[in-house]
Design a protein around this motif. Structure first.
Motif, PDB file in Angstrom:
ATOM      1  N   GLY A 103       0.826  -1.210   0.000  1.00 46.15           N
ATOM      2  CA  GLY A 103       0.000   0.000   0.000  1.00 46.15           C
ATOM      3  C   GLY A 103       0.857   1.256   0.000  1.00 46.15           C
ATOM      4  O   GLY A 103       0.553   2.230  -0.704  1.00 46.15           O
ATOM      5  N   VAL A 104       1.927   1.266   0.785  1.00 41.64           N
ATOM      6  CA  VAL A 104       2.824   2.416   0.828  1.00 41.64           C
ATOM      7  C   VAL A 104       3.482   2.617  -0.537  1.00 41.64           C
ATOM      8  O   VAL A 104       3.552   3.739  -1.055  1.00 41.64           O
ATOM      9  CB  VAL A 104       3.882   2.234   1.943  1.00 41.64           C
ATOM     10  CG1 VAL A 104       4.985   3.268   1.810  1.00 41.64           C
ATOM     11  CG2 VAL A 104       3.218   2.322   3.302  1.00 41.64           C
ATOM     12  N   LYS A 107       0.960   4.090  -3.001  1.00 44.97           N
ATOM     13  CA  LYS A 107       0.744   5.528  -2.796  1.00 44.97           C
ATOM     14  C   LYS A 107       1.888   6.330  -3.391  1.00 44.97           C
ATOM     15  O   LYS A 107       1.678   7.368  -4.019  1.00 44.97           O
ATOM     16  CB  LYS A 107       0.627   5.840  -1.306  1.00 44.97           C
ATOM     17  CG  LYS A 107      -0.734   5.648  -0.731  1.00 44.97           C
ATOM     18  CD  LYS A 107      -0.731   6.110   0.720  1.00 44.97           C
ATOM     19  CE  LYS A 107      -2.088   5.923   1.319  1.00 44.97           C
ATOM     20  NZ  LYS A 107      -2.104   6.354   2.725  1.00 44.97           N
ATOM     21  N   GLU A 108       3.110   5.881  -3.171  1.00 44.43           N
ATOM     22  CA  GLU A 108       4.267   6.580  -3.717  1.00 44.43           C
ATOM     23  C   GLU A 108       4.245   6.570  -5.233  1.00 44.43           C
ATOM     24  O   GLU A 108       4.570   7.571  -5.881  1.00 44.43           O
ATOM     25  CB  GLU A 108       5.564   5.941  -3.220  1.00 44.43           C
ATOM     26  CG  GLU A 108       5.866   6.214  -1.771  1.00 44.43           C
ATOM     27  CD  GLU A 108       7.136   5.512  -1.318  1.00 44.43           C
ATOM     28  OE1 GLU A 108       7.827   4.878  -2.152  1.00 44.43           O
ATOM     29  OE2 GLU A 108       7.433   5.581  -0.117  1.00 44.43           O
ATOM     30  N   SER A 111       1.355   9.027  -6.450  1.00 42.88           N
ATOM     31  CA  SER A 111       1.415  10.436  -6.091  1.00 42.88           C
ATOM     32  C   SER A 111       2.164  11.199  -7.182  1.00 42.88           C
ATOM     33  O   SER A 111       3.139  10.704  -7.739  1.00 42.88           O
ATOM     34  CB  SER A 111       2.102  10.614  -4.735  1.00 42.88           C
ATOM     35  OG  SER A 111       3.462  10.279  -4.849  1.00 42.88           O
TER      36      SER A 111
END
Length: 123
Positions: A103-104, A107-108, A111
């Protein structure tokens, strides 16, 4: 015995039965001692009664032994299930960590990256 809740309860019940049996035998022996010899017929009746009581006690011991073996088997199964549960919990925690990490990274990746023309060493 059949209504015992656990092994300790069954053991306590068996102890009470054995104590009652012992008291009954002692009472019968004392009564026979007071009556006298009683003859051969009395000895046969006493022998038959003792054989019947012996059979009852053997059945009670067999039932108790079967219950103890069943309890041991249930304990073994419970231990196996607890081990399996611990393994599954470890797998679940590993999957949760991996899910968080993914998930991290997602997101990166999603973005918007705004290019910066400033020197990162200058504040």
């Amino acid at each position: 015995m059949q209504s015992a809740t656990d092994v300790d309860d069954a053991h306590a019940r068996a102890t009470r039965v054995m104590q009652a049996f012992e008291a009954a035998v002692r009472g019968a022996v004392a009564a026979e001692g007071e009556e006298g010899a009683g003859g051969a017929e009395g000895a046969r009746r006493r022998s038959a009664r003792l054989a019947e009581e012996n059979l009852i006690l053997k059945r009670a011991v067999a039932i108790q032994n079967a219950r103890q073996q069943e309890h041991g088997e249930l304990q073994r199964q419970l231990l196996e299930l607890q081990r399996a549960c611990a393994g599954y919990q470890e797998q679940l925690q590993a999957a949760q960590r991996q899910n968080y990490s993914l998930g991290v990274h997602l997101k990166e990746a999603l973005s918007p990256q705004v290019p910066s023309h400033r020197n990162p060493d200058v504040f």
